[in-house]
Design a protein around this motif. Structure first.
Motif, PDB file in Angstrom:
ATOM      1  N   LEU A 270       0.820  -1.198   0.000  1.00 30.56           N
ATOM      2  CA  LEU A 270       0.000   0.000   0.000  1.00 30.56           C
ATOM      3  C   LEU A 270       0.861   1.258   0.000  1.00 30.56           C
ATOM      4  O   LEU A 270       0.510   2.266  -0.619  1.00 30.56           O
ATOM      5  CB  LEU A 270      -0.931   0.005   1.206  1.00 30.56           C
ATOM      6  N   THR A 274       0.464   4.060  -2.730  1.00 26.23           N
ATOM      7  CA  THR A 274       0.210   5.440  -2.329  1.00 26.23           C
ATOM      8  C   THR A 274       1.198   6.387  -2.994  1.00 26.23           C
ATOM      9  O   THR A 274       0.822   7.470  -3.468  1.00 26.23           O
ATOM     10  CB  THR A 274       0.308   5.575  -0.801  1.00 26.23           C
ATOM     11  N   SER A 278       0.137   9.217  -5.656  1.00 26.14           N
ATOM     12  CA  SER A 278       0.462  10.611  -5.336  1.00 26.14           C
ATOM     13  C   SER A 278       1.210  11.255  -6.491  1.00 26.14           C
ATOM     14  O   SER A 278       0.967  12.418  -6.840  1.00 26.14           O
ATOM     15  CB  SER A 278       1.312  10.678  -4.060  1.00 26.14           C
ATOM     16  N   ALA A 329      -7.397  10.544   1.987  1.00 29.89           N
ATOM     17  CA  ALA A 329      -6.059  10.163   1.553  1.00 29.89           C
ATOM     18  C   ALA A 329      -5.807  10.622   0.131  1.00 29.89           C
ATOM     19  O   ALA A 329      -4.711  11.052  -0.226  1.00 29.89           O
ATOM     20  CB  ALA A 329      -5.877   8.645   1.665  1.00 29.89           C
ATOM     21  N   LYS A 330      -6.845  10.562  -0.707  1.00 30.98           N
ATOM     22  CA  LYS A 330      -6.686  11.006  -2.088  1.00 30.98           C
ATOM     23  C   LYS A 330      -6.426  12.508  -2.143  1.00 30.98           C
ATOM     24  O   LYS A 330      -5.631  12.980  -2.954  1.00 30.98           O
ATOM     25  CB  LYS A 330      -7.934  10.660  -2.900  1.00 30.98           C
ATOM     26  N   GLN A 333      -2.968  13.041  -1.528  1.00 34.56           N
ATOM     27  CA  GLN A 333      -2.153  12.665  -2.685  1.00 34.56           C
ATOM     28  C   GLN A 333      -2.030  13.816  -3.670  1.00 34.56           C
ATOM     29  O   GLN A 333      -0.954  14.052  -4.225  1.00 34.56           O
ATOM     30  CB  GLN A 333      -2.766  11.449  -3.370  1.00 34.56           C
ATOM     31  N   LYS A 366       7.264   6.320  -0.940  1.00 35.29           N
ATOM     32  CA  LYS A 366       6.386   7.158  -0.129  1.00 35.29           C
ATOM     33  C   LYS A 366       7.203   8.201   0.637  1.00 35.29           C
ATOM     34  O   LYS A 366       6.807   9.364   0.759  1.00 35.29           O
ATOM     35  CB  LYS A 366       5.579   6.288   0.832  1.00 35.29           C
TER      36      LYS A 366
END
Length: 384
Positions: A270, A274, A278, A329-330, A333, A366
């Motif tokens: 994940l 992510t 992003s 979370a989006k 991003q 990340k």
């Protein structure tokens, strides 16, 4: 179609019917206004190709430049996304069938689960369908009413006309400028995938790796979906700042649906997903604002108003749903990814930034999204 005892684990047709029935109607427009909006979105999508490719210096790979652009309504978006979910989740559902078909969880889901899960998936999609402005649909196979790129996993660009009209009215911005601005963002996604042939397969492999780590029986999946819908109906705690929110997160409430179904083994995968999402979202935001001043006169006003709308949501229920579905979370991003792209371009220029598309090994981690200088140091072999 994956099934247990002849009954579908997820009744996708019922999901489509439920979402289509529950989705809010679009804004009131005359037939002529609707036709003009559709025609203008198509014109802007075509014009955006040259703008985006010139700014990003990315060109489609051979045979990848004819991805269709589809201007759809809310039910059309629902059908396209159900097809995509069905394609992506088939390995997980197959795994669950093999491992749990004979157990008590499998028996429960085999009797009523497919219908119940179909309804609940439809409820979640009905919420999303009124909020998405556009989408590059990467994984769904082509169908007669929703064509895709042959041999490229059905890649297609979706523009949701009623949602674009709704938001431009809500923000009180110039409709022509706003429509082009939206198309610049979505065309950037189409350019990313058409210019970087390995990108789609890489993301699909990561998603399958994530799903492959899922150790969940059918009854647990059904329960997780039920928790999601109960929160949608207002059964959970409101998301408030401070101690209450921290307590909710501590006892397992207030998490996104993605987090609810996540296992510890999936965190590494994940994290990579992510980071790449992003990058893609931040790059699209950077491009739409970079191209904007040249072709969208009111881009500054649109960006300011849109950012406020994006951050605020439409109320407490909307905020709860955004958190439940992982949309907060989006939003991060968009912000973090755009900051990464801007910092790297400022440091090494657009050509230097485009080394990010060389291979999966040059994608940022990340941690590098948060510290762009670390990516520059690794990929460009530079030191402070």
């Amino acid at each position: 179609m994956t099934s247990l005892g002849g009954v579908e684990m997820v009744d996708w047709n019922l999901a489509v019917a439920t979402a289509t029935r529950l989705v809010k109607p679009g804004p009131e427009v005359s037939r002529d206004e609707a036709r003009e909006a559709v025609a203008e979105l198509r014109r802007h999508a075509a014009a955006s190709e040259e703008h985006v490719r010139g700014f990003t210096r990315l060109s489609p790979a051979d045979g990848a430049g004819d991805t269709p652009v589809l201007v759809v309504d809310r039910p059309g978006w629902i059908r396209a996304n159900v097809a995509g979910f069905r394609e992506l989740l088939s390995p997980l559902l197959g795994k669950m069938q093999e491992r749990r078909a004979g157990g008590p969880g499998g028996a429960v889901l085999g009797v009523v689960g497919g219908k119940v899960t179909g309804v609940e998936v439809g409820m979640l999609l009905s919420f999303m369908a009124s909020r998405v402005l556009g989408q590059y649909e990467t994984f769904a196979p082509p169908t007669p009413d929703l064509p895709g790129t042959p041999g490229a996993g059905g890649g297609r660009l979706l523009l949701v006309a009623p949602n674009v009209v709704h938001v431009e009215r809500e923000l009180d911005v110039d409709p022509h400028d706003f429509r082009l601005w939206v198309c610049l963002h979505e065309e950037t996604h189409r350019t990313q995938f058409s210019a970087v042939p390995w990108l789609r397969d890489h993301i699909e492999a990561e998603i399958h790796s994530f799903l492959g780590e899922t150790d969940m029986d059918p009854s647990t999946l059904l329960e997780r979906l039920r928790e999601a819908v109960q929160s949608l109906a207002g059964g959970g705690k409101p998301w408030t700042a401070g101690t209450e929110k921290e307590e909710a997160e501590a006892d397992g409430e207030g998490r996104s649906f993605v987090e609810l179904v996540q296992t510890p083994a999936q965190r590494e995968v994940l994290g990579r997903l992510t980071a790449v999402m992003s990058l893609l979202e931040g790059h699209a935001d950077y491009v739409m604002d970079g191209v904007g001043p040249q072709v969208v006169p009111s881009v500054a006003e649109i960006r300011e108003k849109f950012q406020k709308r994006r951050a605020a949501g439409a109320g407490r229920l909307d905020q709860a749903l955004r958190r439940l579905l992982g949309l907060d979370a989006k939003l991060r991003q968009y912000r973090d990814g755009e900051r990464f792209v801007r910092a790297v371009v400022n440091e090494v220029g657009m050509e230097g930034f485009n080394k990010v598309w060389t291979s999966p090994n040059t994608l940022p981690t990340k941690g590098e999204i948060a510290k762009p200088a670390d990516w520059v140091a690794r990929v460009h072999r530079k030191t402070d």
